[in-house]
Structures are given as structure tokens and as C-alpha cells.
Design an enzyme around this catalytic site. Structure first.
Site, short mmCIF file in Angstrom:
data_model
loop_
_atom_site.label_atom_id
_atom_site.label_comp_id
_atom_site.label_asym_id
_atom_site.label_seq_id
_atom_site.Cartn_x
_atom_site.Cartn_y
_atom_site.Cartn_z
CG HIS A 1 -1.73 -1.23 1.39
ND1 HIS A 1 -2.60 -1.67 0.42
CD2 HIS A 1 -1.77 -2.16 2.38
CE1 HIS A 1 -3.17 -2.80 0.82
NE2 HIS A 1 -2.67 -3.13 2.00
CG HIS B 1 -6.11 -6.20 1.31
ND1 HIS B 1 -6.95 -5.71 2.28
CD2 HIS B 1 -4.85 -5.96 1.72
CE1 HIS B 1 -6.21 -5.19 3.26
NE2 HIS B 1 -4.94 -5.33 2.94
#
Lengths: 333, 208
Positions: A57, A219
């Protein structure tokens, strides 16, 4: 799988070696156990702000380590929470006697690992408070699920709490401020493409050429609906509408905006989206006090965007403007 | 009485059981989770077994604490902190003793299971490992109240955990990653309840 890597199993550690080499003036990386701390940690007489979670991320969280933001970040494997012993070690490395605040995104693994880490810290006499970000409006907020997922409010929270900690706020006051920010931050994302976890080697989900996932998680979790690709104007109207209506944000509200790229979105397209957003929020009577446009909480190479709105006031805007000096966010220094 | 040697045998047995059942647990997890539960449990209990062989703990509390810290370091995911918390909370209840009596066995399992419930914020019926832990702890207490010895208690607990595991099949998940699947989680055994049933079956084989 086409990626700029050496071996899938070395991706996280080699990337952190690069982060340390590039930004050694701002941060240090411990490789065993694995965590990242600001170069001058522990900072005396300051509550330590600690966050972490699965890698993939970036720049969240390690790219936000430095003055005015995080004292420590604890990266896990790609899309996998770090374990409690590592979170405890990261906390221990930065705590200075005024305790630590853990910033946790609401994913079951992250919450369980951070809670267990807090238990280990407290057993050792370290005072720890935790705040859980659950701002994804795509997920129904229900006691019958794991609840809303954590999205872009995490970035704004790390900046604002980092500033408040730098000003000397105590642990209880910081925890109260954190809860206030979490209560009034809302986000939603859209994916144009899936992403591939290096160790898995294939995409986490599939989308047809003309399909998008509205309300996607960081995700690649499914969102509200799978839809046909539409013009950016219509997409932003749907996403901004969902975010604005959820809190709801009302005519006359001040806001801080994060228009975030998922990793594979050209800035040209993000600014095109910002143009649409600008029109929508003006029509709704919202006053954008501060904004970020760029890649701040990504999902590897996923193409897409997420929008975060946070209700602001003069106090939050003043904290926002305080000096910050991290690899990914810096001003006023 | 459950002696220190029996507790060590329990951990050794769990190492073997999770190695044998690795694919079974991972297959259950693939249906409603992220397909790593078997691998994670096998890795964690192999490490825990290795840890107590390499440095044999002096008492039951120390053994449970060593297992807790090893699981916390090595299992990962959601089950690492959950099983870690079970042993972490059970350790001080057992204390620095060489053997644990029936009351002590009930108390340490109850404290550990309560820790898991608190951490996971789950109750029976949420389709989690609590669906096995809840009935197991109840069965332990009922058996002891009826005058059962440690072996009887653990036999009852293992049976209750297995029944609790099977009862997760028709449920809709309300906690964890599977909860995002909603109705689609129906018709699958919860992998955490399955690994808990294995843990209690091994306790029955070794501790009593």
C-alpha cells in the site's frame, strides 16, 4: 506476472533496503525484527505514533515515517498483517515514557495482531491506546460482519495525529482526537484492474476489459457492485455521492479531501477526476480547506482511485499545516 | 493430574496433528478465507514444539508462555494472535507448577478461551473457532462438576468441540474475513473451529 522484482519472497525487505538508502536522513529500518522508525527516535517527551499493516500500500505506512507523522511503521508481508512481536518491538523502539498510540486499519488480521501487541506492551509497562479506522462506506456497517474496512482516512489521521503529538498532546487527548477524526472521515474506492501479489503470481480477482469494481477494498475485496466502465464524470458522481451521503456531509461543511490513486492510475486521470469532484463539492456547498491528489494508499499496481472526505474545522486545518517531513509527505520544513 | 511432561507431549502431538491435517485445514480455509490456515498452524506448532525441546520450560506456566510467544511470532494471520492469546492467558492461570489438577485444567482452558472470545469479539453462532471453544469449556466444567477426572473432562471437551465444529457448517459467518461473503459462507465448516477441535482432541489424547 510482469514486475520489477528479483525474487517474490524478497520484495518487502529489498524495497525497505531501498527506502533506507534513499531516505536515511529521515528514517532508519530495522530488519530483524522488521520495522521502520524516524531517524531521531525515540523523541523525548512525545507520545509515539505507531502504525503498520500489510505491505503493498506504499507509501502507507513506512513512507509516512518522520517528523510530524509516524514515529514507527511496522510492515508485514504483502497484504499480510505484521505479527504482534514485531509491532511490540517497533513500539518499544520509539516510546519515550508518554505512551504510544497505535493506528490500525479495520481488517481482522491487523486488529487482532495490534490488540495482542498492545497486550504485550502493557504487560511490560508501556501505555498503549489504539484507534481503528473503519471508513469504507462500500461495506455495510453491521454488527453481523467484521465491519467497515479501513481506507484513506488512515492517511489523514496519521498526518493529523503526528502533528498533534508533535505539539505535545497527551495520550488520552490524542486518542480522543483520533476517535473524532475516525467518526467524520468517509471513503470509497473503484478498481479498473486487479493487482497481483508477487508471491501468488496471479491477480487477486478478475475483471473483464469493460468491467469495474465499485467499492473495492485495498486488497481487492469485492465492493458494492461490479459495473460497466462509464465516463469519469458519472463515476465520480456515484462515488462522491456515496461518500457525501453516508456521514452525511452538509451544505456549509469544511472538508479535507484525499483523492487517491490505487497505484496504476496516471496523475492525468486523477486530476481529471479532481476536476469532476471540484464541481460536485461546490454544488453541494462543501468548502475544501485542504486536499491531497496522488498515490498515498495504494494496492500494488491496481488501476483505480479512492475518495476520502474528512470533516474539518480550524483546529484540524491548523494541525494539517504544521511542518511534516517524511519521504512521501513534506511541507513547512 | 496433568503433569509438565504431559503438557509437553500435548504440544508435540499438536506438531504432528497439524502437519498431518495441513491440507485439510487449508482446503477448509480456501472455501471461505485465504487458504493459509493449515500452513500457518503447521508452521506455528512445529516452531512451538521445537522451542520447548530446545529450551525445556521449568514449569507448566512457563511452557504455556513459551508456546504463546512462539505462536505469536510464527503463525501470522488472525489465528496467530488468537491461539497466541489462548496460551498467553492460560499461562498465569496455570502458574509455576509441575502439575495441574482438574480444577486447574478447567481454569486454564476457561481463561484461554475467554481470551480468544475477548480478542475476536465473537460469540457462539458467529461461525468462528468460538463455536468449538464455547461448548468445549462448558463440557469441561460440567464433567468436573459431575466428578470427572482430567481424562473424562478432556474427553467431554473434545467431543463438544467436534460437535461445535460440525455445527458451523450451515451458519453464515459474522466475524472475520468470511463475514464479507455473507450467505456464500453457508455450507462450509469454519477452519478455526476445525483446528480448535483438533487441539482439544490432542489434549484428550495427551493431558488426561
Amino acid at each position: 506476472m510482469k514486475k520489477l522484482i528479483n525474487r517474490p519472497e524478497d520484495v518487502v525487505v529489498e524495497s525497505l533496503h531501498g527506502l533506507a538508502a534513499a531516505h536515511g536522513d529521515l528514517l532508519r529500518v530495522s530488519f530483524d525484527p522488521l520495522f521502520v522508525v524516524r531517524a531521531d527516535a525515540p523523541v523525548a517527551d512525545k507520545v509515539a505514533i505507531v502504525s503498520g499493516g500489510g505491505s503493498g500500500h506504499e507509501p502507507l505506512h513506512a513512507g509516512f515515517v518522520g517528523r510530524g507523522m509516524l514515529d514507527a511503521a511496522c510492515p508485514g508481508e504483502v497484504f499480510t498483517s505484521p505479527t504482534p512481536d514485531r509491532i511490540e518491538a517497533a513500539t518499544r523502539a520509539v516510546v519515550s515514557g508518554r505512551g504510544a498510540l497505535h493506528i490500525v486499519k479495520n481488517y481482522t488480521g491487523d486488529v487482532l495482531n495490534f490488540e495482542t501487541a498492545a497486550e504485550l506492551c502493557r504487560a511490560d509497562g508501556i501505555e498503549v491506546e489504539a484507534v481503528v479506522v473503519a471508513d469504507d462506506v462500500a461495506v455495510e456497517d453491521s454488527t453481523f460482519t467484521a465491519g467497515r474496512r479501513g481506507l484513506g482516512t488512515t492517511v489523514l489521521l496519521e498526518r493529523l495525529l503526528g502533528a498533534a503529538a508533535e505539539r505535545g498532546l497527551g495520550l488520552d487527548a490524542l486518542a480522543a482526537l483520533a476517535r473524532r477524526i475516525c467518526d467524520t472521515g468517509r471513503s470509497m474506492g473503484v478498481a479498473l484492474t486487479p493487482c497481483t501479489v508477487p508471491a501468488a503470481g496471479r491477480p487477486t480477482f478478475t475483471l473483464a476489459d469493460d468491467e469495474i469494481e465499485i467499492g473495492v477494498g485495498i486488497h481487492g475485496e469485492p465492493g458494492r457492485e461490479r459495473a460497466k466502465l462509464r465516463p469519469a464524470r458519472e463515476l465520480m458522481e456515484q462515488v462522491a455521492g456515496a461518500v457525501i451521503d453516508d456521514l452525511p456531509f452538509r451544505d456549509g461543511d469544511d472538508v479535507i479531501v484525499l483523492l487517491n490513486g490505487m497505484g496504476g492510475t496516471p496523475l492525468m486521470e486523477l486530476y481529471l477526476l479532481y476536476n469532476e469532484l471540484h464541481r460536485i463539492v461546490a454544488a453541494k456547498g462543501l468548502r475544501v480547506r485542504r486536499r491531497l491528489v496522488g498515490n498515498y494508499i495504494t494496492s500494488l499496481e491496481m488501476a483505480g482511485f479512492s475518495l476520502t472526505l474528512l470533516k474539518a474545522d480550524d483546529e484540524l486545518v491548523a494541525l494539517w499545516d504544521d511542518p511534516v517531513l517524511t519521504p512521501a509527505l513534506r511541507w513547512g520544513c | 493430574m496433568a503433569t509438565l511432561a504431559r503438557f509437553a507431549a500435548w504440544i508435540a502431538r499438536l506438531d504432528a496433528v497439524y502437519a498431518e491435517q495441513k491440507d485439510y485445514l487449508t482446503d477448509l480455509d480456501a472455501a471461505i478465507g485465504d487458504a493459509d490456515h493449515g500452513i500457518n498452524m503447521a508452521r506455528g506448532f512445529a516452531a512451538a514444539h521445537q522451542a520447548i525441546v530446545a529450551a525445556p520450560p521449568a514449569d507448566v506456566g512457563a511452557l504455556l508462555k513459551a508456546v504463546a510467544m512462539t505462536l505469536i511470532r510464527t503463525v501470522g494471520g488472525a489465528s496467530g494472535p488468537l491461539y497466541g492469546t489462548f496460551f498467553l492467558r492460560a499461562a498465569p492461570v496455570a502458574g509455576a507448577v509441575a502439575e495441574v489438577d482438574a480444577a486447574g485444567v478447567e481454569a486454564l482452558f476457561a481463561a484461554g478461551a475467554a481470551g480468544i472470545a475477548e480478542r475476536g469479539k465473537a460469540v457462539v453462532g458467529d461461525k468462528t473457532m468460538i463455536d468449538a471453544w464455547g461448548p468445549a469449556v462448558e463440557a469441561l466444567g460440567a464433567s468436573r462438576a459431575a466428578g470427572g477426572a482430567v481424562a473424562d473432562m478432556l474427553a467431554a471437551a473434545a467431543a463438544a468441540a467436534a460437535a461445535g465444529r460440525d455445527a458451523t457448517l450451515p451458519l453464515v459467518a459474522r466475524k472475520g474475513r468470511a463475514s464479507y461473503l455473507g450467505e456464500r459462507s453457508r455450507g462450509h465448516i469454519d477452519p478455526g473451529a476445525a483446528s480448535t477441535a483438533l487441539l482439544l482432541a490432542a489434549a484428550h489424547e495427551t493431558l488426561g
